[in-house]
Write a protein that holds these residues in place. Structure first.
Motif, PDB file in Angstrom:
ATOM      1  N   UNK A 198      -7.228   6.560  -6.780  1.00 24.62           N
ATOM      2  CA  UNK A 198      -6.114   7.394  -6.768  1.00 24.62           C
ATOM      3  C   UNK A 198      -4.644   6.985  -7.136  1.00 24.62           C
ATOM      4  N   UNK A 199      -4.468   5.955  -6.593  1.00 22.84           N
ATOM      5  CA  UNK A 199      -3.124   5.280  -7.044  1.00 22.84           C
ATOM      6  C   UNK A 199      -3.193   3.970  -7.136  1.00 22.84           C
ATOM      7  N   UNK A 200      -1.680   3.282  -7.740  1.00 16.31           N
ATOM      8  CA  UNK A 200      -1.705   1.791  -7.883  1.00 16.31           C
ATOM      9  C   UNK A 200      -0.208   1.442  -7.419  1.00 16.31           C
ATOM     10  N   UNK A 201      -0.239   0.720  -6.718  1.00  9.63           N
ATOM     11  CA  UNK A 201       1.046  -0.034  -6.350  1.00  9.63           C
ATOM     12  C   UNK A 201       1.327  -1.462  -6.767  1.00  9.63           C
ATOM     13  N   UNK A 202       2.096  -1.854  -7.317  1.00  5.52           N
ATOM     14  CA  UNK A 202       2.256  -3.397  -7.719  1.00  5.52           C
ATOM     15  C   UNK A 202       3.645  -3.775  -7.295  1.00  5.52           C
ATOM     16  N   UNK A 203       3.507  -5.154  -7.067  1.00  3.49           N
ATOM     17  CA  UNK A 203       4.755  -5.977  -6.575  1.00  3.49           C
ATOM     18  C   UNK A 203       4.695  -7.243  -7.098  1.00  3.49           C
ATOM     19  N   UNK A 245      -1.170  -6.231  -6.842  1.00  4.08           N
ATOM     20  CA  UNK A 245      -1.587  -4.638  -6.831  1.00  4.08           C
ATOM     21  C   UNK A 245      -2.321  -4.294  -5.492  1.00  4.08           C
ATOM     22  N   UNK A 246      -2.041  -3.248  -5.158  1.00  9.31           N
ATOM     23  CA  UNK A 246      -2.635  -2.490  -3.881  1.00  9.31           C
ATOM     24  C   UNK A 246      -2.996  -1.237  -4.283  1.00  9.31           C
ATOM     25  N   UNK A 247      -4.360  -1.275  -4.324  1.00  4.04           N
ATOM     26  CA  UNK A 247      -5.193   0.002  -4.887  1.00  4.04           C
ATOM     27  C   UNK A 247      -5.671   1.077  -3.841  1.00  4.04           C
ATOM     28  N   UNK A 282       0.164  -7.132 -16.902  1.00  2.46           N
ATOM     29  CA  UNK A 282      -0.381  -5.947 -16.721  1.00  2.46           C
ATOM     30  C   UNK A 282       0.255  -4.907 -16.007  1.00  2.46           C
ATOM     31  N   UNK A 283       0.300  -3.588 -16.454  1.00  2.82           N
ATOM     32  CA  UNK A 283       0.772  -2.768 -15.940  1.00  2.82           C
ATOM     33  C   UNK A 283       0.001  -1.718 -15.047  1.00  2.82           C
ATOM     34  N   UNK A 284       0.616  -0.860 -14.341  1.00  2.00           N
ATOM     35  CA  UNK A 284      -0.293   0.241 -13.367  1.00  2.00           C
ATOM     36  C   UNK A 284      -1.436   0.770 -13.986  1.00  2.00           C
ATOM     37  N   UNK A 285      -1.386   1.285 -15.329  1.00  2.00           N
ATOM     38  CA  UNK A 285      -2.349   2.102 -16.031  1.00  2.00           C
ATOM     39  C   UNK A 285      -3.323   1.229 -16.390  1.00  2.00           C
ATOM     40  N   UNK A 286      -3.193  -0.397 -16.741  1.00  2.00           N
ATOM     41  CA  UNK A 286      -4.150  -1.269 -17.060  1.00  2.00           C
ATOM     42  C   UNK A 286      -4.750  -1.707 -15.828  1.00  2.00           C
ATOM     43  N   UNK A 287      -4.387  -1.778 -14.814  1.00  2.00           N
ATOM     44  CA  UNK A 287      -4.965  -2.179 -13.575  1.00  2.00           C
ATOM     45  C   UNK A 287      -5.831  -1.126 -13.067  1.00  2.00           C
ATOM     46  N   UNK A 288      -5.324   0.018 -13.033  1.00  2.00           N
ATOM     47  CA  UNK A 288      -6.281   1.159 -12.714  1.00  2.00           C
ATOM     48  C   UNK A 288      -7.603   1.273 -13.511  1.00  2.00           C
ATOM     49  N   UNK A 289      -7.281   1.100 -14.941  1.00  2.00           N
ATOM     50  CA  UNK A 289      -8.661   1.171 -15.588  1.00  2.00           C
ATOM     51  C   UNK A 289      -9.709  -0.062 -15.555  1.00  2.00           C
TER      52      UNK A 289
END
Length: 98
Positions: free
Chosen positions: A51-56, A82-84, A33-40
């Motif tokens: 507001x933002x997504x950080x992944x590691x 992922x940190x939302x 999963x990428x950041x856009x998919x996680x946000x949705x």
């Protein structure tokens, strides 16, 4: 869709401190999963504005355990975290159903 991307929330002392102070929540997510998919997925599942997504990607670790029969060697799998960060004034209540 959200069920395949979000695996489970991380509930630890550090994650609780982040949610109380900086309005950030931690999740274990699908490796692909990428950041856009996680946000949705978070916006769809919890009805909040992200507001933002950080992944590691957390690396795999070797673990040893002592038992009566001797030393058992194993490993912990790697996972993506992922940190939302939510918008001001919004929060996620993980314990609402209890």
């Amino acid at each position: 869709m959200a069920k395949n991307i979000l695996i489970k929330p991380i509930i630890s002392e550090k994650a609780e401190m982040l949610s109380e102070t900086t309005n950030q929540y931690s999740f274990i997510v699908n490796q692909k999963a990428n950041k856009v998919e996680v946000k949705k997925a978070v916006e769809e599942m919890y009805s909040v504005h992200v507001a933002s997504v950080n992944t590691m990607i957390m690396p795999a670790k070797a673990r040893n355990r002592n038992t009566r029969s001797g030393l058992i060697k194993g490993r912990v799998s790697s996972f993506k975290k992922a940190i939302i960060t939510l918008a001001d004034g919004e929060e996620i209540d993980f314990y609402g159903d209890i």
